[in-house]
Scaffold this motif. Structure first.
Motif, PDB file in Angstrom:
ATOM      1  N   LEU A  92      41.776  36.407   2.390  1.00 18.45           N
ATOM      2  CA  LEU A  92      42.634  36.708   1.241  1.00 18.45           C
ATOM      3  C   LEU A  92      43.279  35.444   0.698  1.00 18.45           C
ATOM      4  O   LEU A  92      43.400  35.266  -0.517  1.00 18.45           O
ATOM      5  CB  LEU A  92      43.702  37.732   1.643  1.00 18.45           C
ATOM      6  CG  LEU A  92      43.183  39.152   1.860  1.00 18.45           C
ATOM      7  CD1 LEU A  92      44.287  40.050   2.401  1.00 18.45           C
ATOM      8  CD2 LEU A  92      42.634  39.739   0.556  1.00 18.45           C
ATOM      9  N   PHE A 147      40.683  42.292  -3.829  1.00 16.06           N
ATOM     10  CA  PHE A 147      41.804  41.442  -4.190  1.00 16.06           C
ATOM     11  C   PHE A 147      41.402  40.407  -5.224  1.00 16.06           C
ATOM     12  O   PHE A 147      42.147  40.141  -6.177  1.00 16.06           O
ATOM     13  CB  PHE A 147      42.395  40.758  -2.954  1.00 16.06           C
ATOM     14  CG  PHE A 147      43.400  39.724  -3.332  1.00 16.06           C
ATOM     15  CD1 PHE A 147      44.608  40.102  -3.920  1.00 16.06           C
ATOM     16  CD2 PHE A 147      43.134  38.377  -3.173  1.00 16.06           C
ATOM     17  CE1 PHE A 147      45.531  39.152  -4.319  1.00 16.06           C
ATOM     18  CE2 PHE A 147      44.053  37.421  -3.570  1.00 16.06           C
ATOM     19  CZ  PHE A 147      45.249  37.807  -4.154  1.00 16.06           C
ATOM     20  N   ILE A 201      49.381  41.293   2.594  1.00 21.76           N
ATOM     21  CA  ILE A 201      48.909  42.208   1.550  1.00 21.76           C
ATOM     22  C   ILE A 201      50.068  42.741   0.721  1.00 21.76           C
ATOM     23  O   ILE A 201      50.005  42.772  -0.514  1.00 21.76           O
ATOM     24  CB  ILE A 201      48.093  43.364   2.167  1.00 21.76           C
ATOM     25  CG1 ILE A 201      46.735  42.846   2.658  1.00 21.76           C
ATOM     26  CG2 ILE A 201      47.905  44.489   1.147  1.00 21.76           C
ATOM     27  CD1 ILE A 201      45.828  43.907   3.241  1.00 21.76           C
ATOM     28  N   ALA A 206      46.207  47.237   4.697  1.00 21.96           N
ATOM     29  CA  ALA A 206      47.511  46.869   5.258  1.00 21.96           C
ATOM     30  C   ALA A 206      48.004  47.944   6.220  1.00 21.96           C
ATOM     31  O   ALA A 206      48.396  47.661   7.359  1.00 21.96           O
ATOM     32  CB  ALA A 206      48.514  46.659   4.124  1.00 21.96           C
ATOM     33  N   GLU A 220      50.574  42.348  -3.174  1.00 25.21           N
ATOM     34  CA  GLU A 220      50.662  43.527  -4.039  1.00 25.21           C
ATOM     35  C   GLU A 220      51.927  43.496  -4.900  1.00 25.21           C
ATOM     36  O   GLU A 220      51.892  43.853  -6.087  1.00 25.21           O
ATOM     37  CB  GLU A 220      50.620  44.810  -3.197  1.00 25.21           C
ATOM     38  CG  GLU A 220      49.244  45.061  -2.610  1.00 25.21           C
ATOM     39  CD  GLU A 220      49.075  46.481  -2.091  1.00 25.21           C
ATOM     40  OE1 GLU A 220      47.991  47.063  -2.296  1.00 25.21           O
ATOM     41  OE2 GLU A 220      50.013  47.011  -1.468  1.00 25.21           O
ATOM     42  N   LEU A 249      48.571  40.880   8.552  1.00 28.19           N
ATOM     43  CA  LEU A 249      47.807  41.379   7.417  1.00 28.19           C
ATOM     44  C   LEU A 249      48.666  42.215   6.471  1.00 28.19           C
ATOM     45  O   LEU A 249      48.665  41.971   5.256  1.00 28.19           O
ATOM     46  CB  LEU A 249      46.581  42.166   7.906  1.00 28.19           C
ATOM     47  CG  LEU A 249      45.621  42.580   6.807  1.00 28.19           C
ATOM     48  CD1 LEU A 249      44.993  41.374   6.120  1.00 28.19           C
ATOM     49  CD2 LEU A 249      44.510  43.474   7.365  1.00 28.19           C
ATOM     50  N   LEU A 262      37.323  44.145   1.061  1.00 31.18           N
ATOM     51  CA  LEU A 262      38.721  43.737   0.931  1.00 31.18           C
ATOM     52  C   LEU A 262      38.863  42.514   0.025  1.00 31.18           C
ATOM     53  O   LEU A 262      39.671  42.503  -0.905  1.00 31.18           O
ATOM     54  CB  LEU A 262      39.276  43.423   2.328  1.00 31.18           C
ATOM     55  CG  LEU A 262      40.662  42.774   2.397  1.00 31.18           C
ATOM     56  CD1 LEU A 262      41.728  43.733   1.896  1.00 31.18           C
ATOM     57  CD2 LEU A 262      40.977  42.323   3.822  1.00 31.18           C
ATOM     58  N   THR A 263      38.077  41.503   0.309  1.00 25.79           N
ATOM     59  CA  THR A 263      38.192  40.243  -0.432  1.00 25.79           C
ATOM     60  C   THR A 263      37.845  40.447  -1.903  1.00 25.79           C
ATOM     61  O   THR A 263      38.533  39.936  -2.790  1.00 25.79           O
ATOM     62  CB  THR A 263      37.252  39.183   0.192  1.00 25.79           C
ATOM     63  OG1 THR A 263      37.482  39.153   1.594  1.00 25.79           O
ATOM     64  CG2 THR A 263      37.498  37.822  -0.408  1.00 25.79           C
ATOM     65  N   LEU A 311      43.569  47.840  -1.099  1.00 26.54           N
ATOM     66  CA  LEU A 311      44.391  46.825  -0.441  1.00 26.54           C
ATOM     67  C   LEU A 311      45.413  47.474   0.483  1.00 26.54           C
ATOM     68  O   LEU A 311      45.585  47.077   1.641  1.00 26.54           O
ATOM     69  CB  LEU A 311      45.136  45.981  -1.484  1.00 26.54           C
ATOM     70  CG  LEU A 311      44.428  44.804  -2.127  1.00 26.54           C
ATOM     71  CD1 LEU A 311      45.446  43.914  -2.819  1.00 26.54           C
ATOM     72  CD2 LEU A 311      43.655  43.995  -1.096  1.00 26.54           C
ATOM     73  N   THR A 312      46.088  48.483  -0.030  1.00 24.12           N
ATOM     74  CA  THR A 312      47.125  49.153   0.759  1.00 24.12           C
ATOM     75  C   THR A 312      46.542  49.770   2.029  1.00 24.12           C
ATOM     76  O   THR A 312      47.171  49.730   3.101  1.00 24.12           O
ATOM     77  CB  THR A 312      47.794  50.248  -0.097  1.00 24.12           C
ATOM     78  OG1 THR A 312      48.120  49.702  -1.374  1.00 24.12           O
ATOM     79  CG2 THR A 312      49.048  50.769   0.562  1.00 24.12           C
ATOM     80  N   THR A 358      40.938  54.265   1.498  1.00 24.57           N
ATOM     81  CA  THR A 358      40.720  53.371   0.360  1.00 24.57           C
ATOM     82  C   THR A 358      40.490  54.127  -0.949  1.00 24.57           C
ATOM     83  O   THR A 358      40.729  53.599  -2.026  1.00 24.57           O
ATOM     84  CB  THR A 358      39.473  52.496   0.608  1.00 24.57           C
ATOM     85  OG1 THR A 358      38.381  53.346   0.960  1.00 24.57           O
ATOM     86  CG2 THR A 358      39.714  51.505   1.725  1.00 24.57           C
TER      87      THR A 358
END
Lengths: 455, 455, 455
Positions: C149, C95, C16, A263, C20, C12, C91-92, A259-260, A283
């Motif tokens: 997200l 999360f 995020i 971003a 987080e 974004l 990504l999805t 996630l980071t 990642t």
């Protein structure tokens, strides 16, 4: 002329056959079966399903996927060096494992005059192999298969020594191998690339570029590494709850760093767009950062925080540190291993030292990790000693290896033929057509997504 | 005209629905659950975790990866036949497994008037499926999906007979299936392709070419096969140390053949460069060569030597034997299965016969493999009998199948449309543009990395 | 202008980091280790090998492969949206799992004021994640990562409620999640895409096209899903024979739907040729159709029939229903999830209700599933209630989510930049060259193999 010096017809077979003769002789003389593979040691009382193979093989297979598929795809990110990335990874990994079976065998599995072999040795050898492949990342596209085999030949024994010091002598906490594997591999690779410095590459190279398809394949490699990383971090932890926690923490750490990474990638790249190089590399930072304390009771939230922290360090490293290292310190780190394995490994080491909950726990449960009779502070000093000696050994070993790789006749590619499969492969007909067209494009549009160009 | 005769609209659905009706009727009449899948046979004393599924499913899943992903990618090496390679593999494999469940069920799992089904049947069926897919390699790009399904329909029962003779009647050592699977599949495939001989293809075919992307995908398939091959070779060995050794030996054999393949590829190809076709195929030879003795106490060094030997035979086969077979004996072996599965299978068989250590061991441990009451010499004769009857059955079966495949209405591609996805698929818009450009290139640069062109 | 509104630099990272912070705070406050991960709960009597991790981790790893590799590749079928398909899926999914750990934790693993965490929670979270990814299929290429997200943020809790109603309250049979996962995901996704309706897309879009390479990668994703689907369907069934049957039935159902898909594809597509979109999607229908009764004693033949039936419904759905939904009901279902997950889920539900053998069995074995004290008819009503409430909750939840996704500042792509990686990624140099050329081609040759164009 340049191409002739890279002709592999004699060099590569000569080296490989020499290595094979060495390996087979040493196997014949020294390698035998261990208690779980030797038919003569099974009795009527032996329960086949209690054979160690059923505990070890699933993790072995998962790590095989990481090494041959994951690394192989990830290293194929250059447009014109897909064969090289995937196939030299295959070659180097195969030899490194064969060789590590012997080296680690002498250090860890040697008794009664023999190295005793089971799948557990293969898992250990895979870790040594991962070390070589990480270092390979620093010199990707700039080395011949002959040089890569020699690098593996030298790196595995130095790693064997480091492993012996850290695991057997200093007895530190490093379940996921953050110090031993990642930090060692990083500084060894940086040592090699420091010696193999190519000034002309600092100005960019027309072939140091990704393509749409190579980026796809590379991110697929990332996903394989991502999916199986928990197996990597837990394979050598204690069975039971330790291994269970190692899986949880690795997953959580990777999730947080993923996630980071998205971003930060949007925040720091031009036009507020994502960079595939970040998705491919940054990642994964969390998998390293949780490593040194992966089996401890650090709490899920701490694993999450470690993932975020490691990712941030890794991202900033790609953006600011790598260009600095390349321009000022002659360290051309092709895949940015210093960011993904070095900085994250350091963070992991510090985290394992500082973890207050661990100190607390150690008082609660006198038995836990206290077999060594060390206080938390003493243990911290041991961890630091391990870190220091690992870095020193790796950097010196890497530099000496680099010097050896500069010897003539090792088919080192000329600057012009770096990152180019045509040098070592008979390429298919569409290679030149396809690349010719793209080359033209590159002149006008600098490529955007190789790690070095993140800035 | 030519294209119309390959229209699948009626042919393929008619065949598939007929096969499906046959399968579902036979399943309904004959297939029931086995002791581990039948809820009615579980009692209060049954321990769920002792269900056979936990021993069998991991190996089943690994072999699924080999069959659907590994073979699928490996067979996609033609530039214009990626869909065909991957997708016809998918179709053929799916049907072969369904059909093998029935055929092998009648031979091995039939009692009380029913075939009893569990995951173990699926593993066996996967082996039968692998046989069909290997044979498919001989006719890749030259057959329609209708022909492939008919080939599977015929090959599975013939294989069932061979399996019965070899396993139940001759009771030979062949844990990894070197004789039963690889030799059978090879000679069956050669029988088919001998009958389907196309003289014009001996002069080369403009579409019989790889591309950069198809070579990448194909080597990825190789890596999947490589990684999971230990599971293939050990899935049906005895649990415990036998299975453990099978994993070790397969890994070592593959490692050795991989190194050797790189050496020989650089040595024998033009310009001293590596050929992707060698990396895709020859690296795997060791997995077959260790097969027949994979679970024995052959020593790790012997597994290494078998890998080197098998690889050398395979490589020389690609270079010298395949062109000879194609030109003189009308055997056009598209993927060179005679090299990768035939020659290596023969070596494996001979090795299992000659192994002095085995004979020695059999004297040391009277119980070992001696339940058959055969001397080492007698057993050797049985092995030879198995080899001979397998080859005879396979070759005759293959030739008869080939004759059947020459019947009209089976949508056999014309010479011109061999190795061309456009014949059986609605291809995306970029297919023609992309291929047009490359076709132009091919005229000037003969393609370099399909198996047939290794020479 | 249009592009600026899709700049991710602030949007974004802001979203995020907010997510987080929320996650890490909730983890810190609420999440602790469960009995199998907490070192303090292990005693001298604890047998490490009996830790739940050894039962759960293999299934977890298999499902990870499906989610990150399988879905990732499958969703990369657009020529210009490969990065988006694979990377936004990454990504999805990441999360969604983090978030589902909390949501499901409160529903199912909450006691003593804490959510207790082990690998079993991760498996459950992967199912919630699969729900989000299926829904993602409806809006693929038309949504920004910010929107995705937010969709995950909202869908996971609604799914949590549905799960609670269906599993805890209505206590229905749905081992493979046909109702809970597939039907829910489908109608949620349709709800979202209904609100996000883009009239201009009904006339086709020049970028809504596959390429040869993207079709290859997508079918590779299908194969990963196909291979590991048995693990998906059995992961949460009872250990032992139930799980064993779930594996068998899933394999048989998938096999049957695969054969059927090839038959129908040749029958219904133009020129009697196969369509890759069918191979990519319709082959998988059987995995869903067997879901609701996957662990029951339905017989292998019934699993086969369910696979054929589901595949037929799915295929007809792609051909006739999807165009109708898009044109008449404003439901633009990009990947045709209504065919692959909706229709098949409905069939599965009905099959689980009607299964006569089950009713029979329930009388034979009083203990079986009868802990609920319901007659077969009562149970059928409960199943219908579950189906109805799932659809209602999903559709309403999806539409409300869609309304939220229409808020400004969420970087929604303009119509022109749908299905285009250039909007959110720094693309490599060959992207424009390659696509420019193809774009020209597309103008003349409408693309043939995206799901919507099956007709």
């Amino acid at each position: 002329m340049t191409k002739n010096s890279a002709n592999l017809r004699v060099r590569l077979p000569a080296l490989i056959f020499a290595l094979e003769v060495m390996i087979i002789v040493l196997y014949a003389v020294f390698v035998t079966y261990d208690d779980h593979t030797n038919a003569l040691l099974q009795t009527n009382m032996t329960k086949p399903m209690e054979n160690a193979v059923y505990q070890d093989y699933p993790f072995f297979a998962d790590i095989q996927m990481m090494i041959f598929i994951g690394f192989g795809c990830l290293l194929s990110f250059f447009q014109r060096y897909g064969f090289g990335g995937m196939v030299f990874n295959f070659l180097t990994a195969t030899f490194a494992i064969q060789w590590a079976i012997l080296i680690q065998g002498f250090f860890h599995f040697y008794y009664d005059g023999k190295i005793h072999l089971g799948v557990i040795n293969l898992i250990n050898a895979e870790f040594a192999c991962a070390v070589v492949l990480i270092s390979f990342g620093a010199v990707l596209g700039k080395t011949s298969p002959v040089q890569l085999l020699i690098m593996a030949l030298l790196e595995v024994p130095v790693f064997g020594v480091a492993e012996w010091i850290v695991v057997k002598y200093l007895k530190i906490n490093d379940a996921g191998g953050s110090i031993l594997i990642h930090v060692f591999a990083c500084y060894f690779g940086l040592g090699v690339t420091f010696i193999l410095y190519r000034p002309s590459l600092n100005d960019g190279h027309s072939k140091e570029c990704t393509s749409y398809q190579s980026d796809m394949l590379s991110v697929l490699g990332t996903l394989f590494l991502w999916v199986f990383w928990p197996s990597f971090n837990c394979a050598l932890t204690l069975r039971g709850d330790d291994q269970h926690r190692a899986i949880l923490h690795t997953f959580i750490g990777l999730s947080a760093s993923t996630l980071t990474a998205f971003a930060l990638s949007a925040m720091l790249n031009k036009n507020g767009k994502l960079s595939m190089a970040d998705v491919q590399n940054v990642t994964l930072a969390g998998g390293v950062t949780v490593g040194a304390s992966v089996d401890m009771m650090i709490t899920p939230a701490a694993a999450y925080a470690l993932g975020m922290l490691g990712c941030t360090a890794c991202m900033l490293g790609y953006k600011y540190l790598s260009p600095f290292l390349a321009r000022r310190l002659r360290v051309q780190d092709q895949c940015g291993i210093h960011n993904l394995h070095g900085l994250t490994g350091l963070i992991s080491t510090v985290a394992a030292i500082c973890d207050p909950q661990l100190a607390e726990l150690q008082e609660l449960i006198p038995g836990l990790k206290a077999g060594l009779g060390r206080t938390a502070k003493e243990q911290a000093l041991y961890q630091l000693a391990a870190l220091g000696s690992t870095i020193a050994l790796a950097a010196v070993g890497g530099m000496l290896t680099g010097l050896l790789l500069k010897l003539p006749y090792l088919a080192s590619p000329s600057d012009e033929f770096c990152f180019d499969d045509e040098l070592f492969f008979n390429v298919p007909a569409d290679y030149n057509q396809y690349v010719g067209a793209v080359h033209y494009t590159i002149v006008n549009h600098p490529c955007v997504s190789t790690p070095k160009d993140v800035e």
